[in-house]
Scaffold this motif. Structure first.
Motif, PDB file in Angstrom:
ATOM      1  N   UNK B 246      -9.546  27.940  32.438  1.00  5.16           N
ATOM      2  CA  UNK B 246      -9.305  26.519  32.743  1.00  5.16           C
ATOM      3  C   UNK B 246     -10.620  25.762  32.594  1.00  5.16           C
ATOM      4  N   UNK B 284      -7.571  21.736  28.155  1.00  8.17           N
ATOM      5  CA  UNK B 284      -8.154  20.401  28.185  1.00  8.17           C
ATOM      6  C   UNK B 284      -7.183  19.371  27.608  1.00  8.17           C
ATOM      7  N   UNK B 285      -6.713  19.625  26.413  1.00  8.14           N
ATOM      8  CA  UNK B 285      -5.955  18.605  25.693  1.00  8.14           C
ATOM      9  C   UNK B 285      -4.543  18.433  26.252  1.00  8.14           C
ATOM     10  N   UNK B 286      -3.978  19.481  26.821  1.00  6.12           N
ATOM     11  CA  UNK B 286      -2.607  19.337  27.326  1.00  6.12           C
ATOM     12  C   UNK B 286      -2.542  19.103  28.831  1.00  6.12           C
ATOM     13  N   UNK B 287      -3.681  19.166  29.524  1.00  5.89           N
ATOM     14  CA  UNK B 287      -3.616  18.976  30.974  1.00  5.89           C
ATOM     15  C   UNK B 287      -4.705  18.106  31.583  1.00  5.89           C
ATOM     16  N   UNK B 288      -5.774  17.836  30.838  1.00  6.29           N
ATOM     17  CA  UNK B 288      -6.901  17.174  31.499  1.00  6.29           C
ATOM     18  C   UNK B 288      -7.526  16.016  30.734  1.00  6.29           C
ATOM     19  N   UNK B 289      -7.002  15.677  29.580  1.00  4.75           N
ATOM     20  CA  UNK B 289      -7.657  14.632  28.789  1.00  4.75           C
ATOM     21  C   UNK B 289      -6.962  13.278  28.973  1.00  4.75           C
ATOM     22  N   UNK B 290      -7.743  12.261  29.179  1.00  2.00           N
ATOM     23  CA  UNK B 290      -7.183  10.915  29.253  1.00  2.00           C
ATOM     24  C   UNK B 290      -6.620  10.503  27.898  1.00  2.00           C
ATOM     25  N   UNK B 291      -5.715   9.570  27.913  1.00  2.00           N
ATOM     26  CA  UNK B 291      -5.134   9.068  26.660  1.00  2.00           C
ATOM     27  C   UNK B 291      -6.213   8.434  25.778  1.00  2.00           C
ATOM     28  N   UNK B 307      -5.487  20.288  37.118  1.00  2.00           N
ATOM     29  CA  UNK B 307      -4.569  19.959  36.035  1.00  2.00           C
ATOM     30  C   UNK B 307      -3.747  18.722  36.398  1.00  2.00           C
ATOM     31  N   UNK B 308      -3.547  17.848  35.440  1.00  2.00           N
ATOM     32  CA  UNK B 308      -2.770  16.609  35.601  1.00  2.00           C
ATOM     33  C   UNK B 308      -3.399  15.644  36.596  1.00  2.00           C
ATOM     34  N   UNK B 310      -5.433  12.795  36.743  1.00  5.13           N
ATOM     35  CA  UNK B 310      -6.003  11.805  35.826  1.00  5.13           C
ATOM     36  C   UNK B 310      -5.898  10.399  36.412  1.00  5.13           C
ATOM     37  N   UNK B 512       2.895  12.946  30.980  1.00  7.52           N
ATOM     38  CA  UNK B 512       3.589  14.029  31.682  1.00  7.52           C
ATOM     39  C   UNK B 512       3.864  13.589  33.131  1.00  7.52           C
TER      40      UNK B 512
END
Lengths: 620, 620
Positions: B246, B284-291, B307-308, B310, B512
């Motif tokens: 993670x 990172x890209x599927x759980x922690x990155x801002x749009x 995770x998630x 944000x 998500x």
């Protein structure tokens, strides 16, 4: 006279406090009280011993080799808060074993005091030369504050002067050190202000009040803070107190400071202080307080955020800040008799304050999230252990907050199955409360007294109550509430009954639209209790996917460990998240949902079972 | 050969980089480039001088009295990043004045180097004895990394060895100091790993690669961190790199480390490193990155959240983390040729990266909120000034990221009005892009070359594009995209045109459901650009009260300062907040609304006009 705050001679106190020992709680808070006395106090003593906090005193006294054993300069206060807690417990219970331990602890504390009255184990030995050189971080005055509070409590309850003499010597040392023509300074962490005012009340010696006033007015001059990182605002040292408009900075520091300033007002009637207090209260309650009564939105520097900045997942809402919130509002209540302050006391008590301690009485939250992914759990202790003994101190002093008296009567602020013997007009008023509060709004009072002349009984009407029904000796009474209280005036001689019925039903609450994390969401409240959804009760869906559907919620008796409570059940929809696998963002699409039955539990009871997700604010 | 990353001999690089100097940008990024050269570089030099950062070198060299003038142990890197930026600028422009200054700065740096090769102004003079004693916090290896990167860039662009010799001496000193049979250690702040691999590429001397590998494998043993507060995870030192699952800890540290580890993979093909990199990327890209491509959810310790997690109002999304995100994804792209990495580069570039610098080129965000109440403004500089020169360095090196080459052709990753001369097969391919990207998805290429044999041109099809139309020499072409690229194979001898049309329209994006701060909200994206609402364009209502109504949004040309852009207009409802006066919570009620016309602007352009509220995620 085991009063927490002794305002019987305070000229600006509309209400007068009662001793902690005059009320015995047997209901909801009674359970907390019992667990506290049986589990928490002995456990915490062991922790003080095992973590080296008591050794710090032995080392400072030269009775033990070595150097300061713990991490922070304020670790003495855990010992003081424990001593204060045991003292208040003794006001209500015979606890000979704990009292013996307390006496020995006091001996250890006393032995660590210097010739000149200074007491603080962190700046002893080699560090002695650093005394009073770093008020921002070294917490020497904060330590003094907790020592004084413990000492006053100990003397009031036991009549012994052992700890009191120690505290007074330190207070005198501080008085001789600080002041306009002495050393300039202000506490990096406010707390001593409340203590000094209380010491003034206990001794009648005005110099302690003067010193409290000096410290409050010394803020805003850079005397309490470091210039950068975190900077003066963290210390509430960026402006003179009387000029503050917005509540900012470290939440516990800010709320302790407001509590101390209210104490100052109660004695002096200082109008500028009073105006600042009311401005700050308004700002706090209408723009910065969590629905749980929690205070402090930011983990970084444990601080208030901007207005309407109330994140749920990373709410800080430190347990000590909840306690400070309660303490400040109680003092505002004493000054005004206005129920809006008691409303906040109740709001924080049943939610963000009691969430700080586990039902088993030996695990604690330092910060209290309003939403969790399932990783946040209560701990047995912390390196920075301010919260556990503060929670203990609060629970044991709770009876002292329930009632006040005034010239014309007795006020009931908090409802709890209990028996009280209140001194009033040179005689006694006995009040028994029979109630299942906060699970039920039905409260039956039995009042006994020899007092012939009429006086008033004031019953608080919580702001959550849309309506109320009142009976005196079985007969319905129509009364118009004022300032959040209904006033019943008559002769109470003999034995009388009063029945108060506050209809309690679950309601959906929304937050100001500027609280953007709560947009399109609702929280559920029943009476004073805020609810949450926790995974443990809802095995069929992930609780974070719930969308509220029900117009109404069904009440059901539930139990977590040994505590009964009212749970709430409803019907909602749960979003299907399987289609989101491997995606964080996507084009707005139709969402698959399924209908689910859900269960909500009181927020303060969460995280007492297996770990899992939790949320207070639910999508609607 | 002004390459940012020189992978022409790297056995595991599928794609080969091009020199920064081989592309001239004239469009959207061209404006940033011009402002950078004309405004940012001279301003930043003045700041290096005026804040004492250059004096630090003079003091360390004994040329000036006094002691270290600035706050942090990594302040030398601001000078190095500026030197690297000027070097890359020289690859594209004649800047004789700046080049002269750069030469003098290099003299200052060189003079501060010790006999033994050590270079670092913080631990000079009295602090010399502290060298290499506190790898967690003293940033000595981080400083070395930036020095090496600047030196490599300077040599590649100017052919001069002046800074390069200094850097190499320091690198040798480090190589002689650290290693399995020497001193054990790992960088508290990763960065030197990338630099050492690049130094290996520049010199061919394998010891620098070995040292980079050593540092990456040395993590997870407590060599890079402090045990408590913030603890090993902050330093990404809680586990060996190859065991990470993670992405956690300090966002910039984590992403620099991943960049360095990818460089290591490009040279060694280390399979365990590669698997870890892909796990971390996915997480990172599927759980922690801002749009916006931003990374790091927490202000406390500038770190990734769970995770998630944000939050918008307190997103940290440090500008340096956006740059690090771009750099890492570029390296992953070189390793794979997979367009999903270029998609992230684009996502962060036009949003959370360029938001870091003002349109006037002299104000910077350190953290980039996705929602603001109107108080957050770009600053001229920071005590901790990592972001401003890092943004400058990125902008000036942008041309070097646009294209790569492979054995079989040329890849176009980023679209921008520009002219390029690319070395290929011992000859040259000239590519001119005529486009208004990112405001339009129409890109017209003119390709000129003498190369007779067929080769492929790969055009990236961004993941946001639902469709595309392609013409070669005016004739429609049907092509099947692979890995995010469409491949056009033919002989390009002479002059040819390619027209790529990517239909661009505004779309609503949802997050998500576990991103609870975005529940019931939508963001608006058009092509690669994320939009926001800002108060300046919407005087008739508070932008935080907007509820989206429109199914579609109208495009309109707009301008902020000297920059043209596409704005978006729509119809919505604005909540009436007057009824909320003095209230933070209330029972769920009907809300009064009014219909309003609203305007959205590109997120990266916000806060360039008068202060006011802003939001990316809008209630729907």
């Amino acid at each position: 006279m085991s009063k927490i705050v002794e305002v019987s001679k305070s000229p600006y106190a509309k209400l007068k406090t009662i001793p902690v020992g005059s009320v015995r709680v047997n209901g909801f808070m009674g359970k907390y009280f019992e667990t506290l006395v049986n589990v928490t106090l002995p456990t915490q003593y062991d922790l003080l011993e095992n973590t080296g906090r008591l050794d710090n005193f032995r080392i400072a006294a030269g009775k033990m080799e070595g150097s300061y054993k713990t991490l922070f300069p304020f670790d003495d206060t855990d010992v003081y808060k424990w001593a204060e807690t045991v003292s208040f417990a003794l006001a209500n219970r015979k606890l000979p074993e704990l009292e013996k331990i307390l006496d020995s602890v006091i001996e250890e504390v006393k032995a660590a005091q210097d010739e000149d009255g200074y007491l603080g184990t962190y700046l002893s030995g080699d560090r002695k030369k650093e005394r009073w050189t770093n008020l921002a971080w070294n917490h020497e005055l904060y330590n003094a504050g907790h020592l004084i509070q413990a000492a006053v409590a100990h003397r009031r309850v036991t009549g012994k002067n052992t700890l009191f003499e120690v505290a007074k010597r330190f207070a005198d040392h501080i008085y001789n050190t600080f002041g306009p023509e002495k050393k300039e300074g202000a506490p990096g962490h406010p707390e001593v202000e409340m203590a000094l005012v209380e010491l003034y009340r206990e001794t009648g010696d005005r110099k302690y009040l003067d010193l409290a006033r000096y410290f409050i007015y010394a803020r805003g001059k850079g005397l309490a803070s470091v210039p950068r990182n975190p900077g003066p605002e963290y210390f509430i040292d960026h402006k003179p107190f009387v000029e503050l408009e917005e509540i900012t900075g470290h939440a516990v520091r800010a709320l302790y400071l407001c509590s101390g300033a209210t104490d100052l007002y109660l004695e002096t009637g200082d109008e500028k202080i009073w105006q600042a207090l009311n401005r700050l209260w308004e700002n706090f309650v209408t723009k910065k307080m969590y629905i749980t009564g929690g205070a402090g939105s930011r983990h970084d520097w444990e601080s208030f955020g901007e207005e309407y900045e109330l994140p749920n997942r990373r709410s800080y809402a430190e347990s000590c800040a909840s306690i400070a919130n309660f303490m400040w509002n109680f003092r505002m209540l004493l000054a005004t008799g206005d129920g809006k302050f008691a409303d906040v006391m109740e709001q924080v008590l049943y939610n963000g304050l009691l969430s700080g301690i586990s039902l088993d009485g030996k695990h604690y939250f330092y910060f209290n999230p309003l939403e969790d992914y399932g990783r946040t759990r209560r701990q047995k202790w912390f390196d920075c252990a301010c919260c556990p003994p503060n929670l203990a101190r609060f629970i044991v002093s709770f009876p002292g907050y329930m009632y006040t008296t005034s010239d014309d009567g007795v006020q009931v602020h908090l409802y709890e199955k209990s028996t009280a013997r209140l001194d009033f007009k040179g005689s006694v008023v006995e009040i028994e409360q029979e109630t299942d509060y906060p699970w039920s709004g039905e409260v039956a009072f039995t009042i006994k007294t020899d007092i012939e002349e009429p006086f008033s009984i004031y019953l608080r009407l919580p702001s959550w109550a849309d309506d109320f029904v009142l009976r005196v000796d079985g007969k319905a009474v129509i009364a118009k509430p004022q300032n959040g209280y209904v006033k019943l005036s008559q002769s109470w001689k003999g034995k009388h009954t009063v029945e108060l019925s506050l209809p309690m039903k679950a309601v959906f609450i929304e937050a100001h639209p500027f609280v953007r994390d709560d947009l399109g969401k609702a929280a559920v409240k029943r009476g004073p209790v805020v609810y949450c959804i926790e995974q443990a009760d809802n095995p069929d869906f992930h609780v974070w996917t719930l969308v509220l559907n029900s117009e109404s919620l069904k009440e059901e008796k539930g139990k977590i460990l040994d505590r009964e409570a009212v749970f709430l059940k409803g019907t909602g929809r749960a979003l299907d998240i399987s289609e989101w696998e491997g995606k964080l963002y996507r084009k707005l699409s139709e969402v698959r949902e399924k209908t689910v039955e859900f269960t909500l539990i009181p927020y303060h009871m969460w995280a007492n079972r297996e770990p899992g997700a939790m949320a207070v604010w639910l999508k609607r």
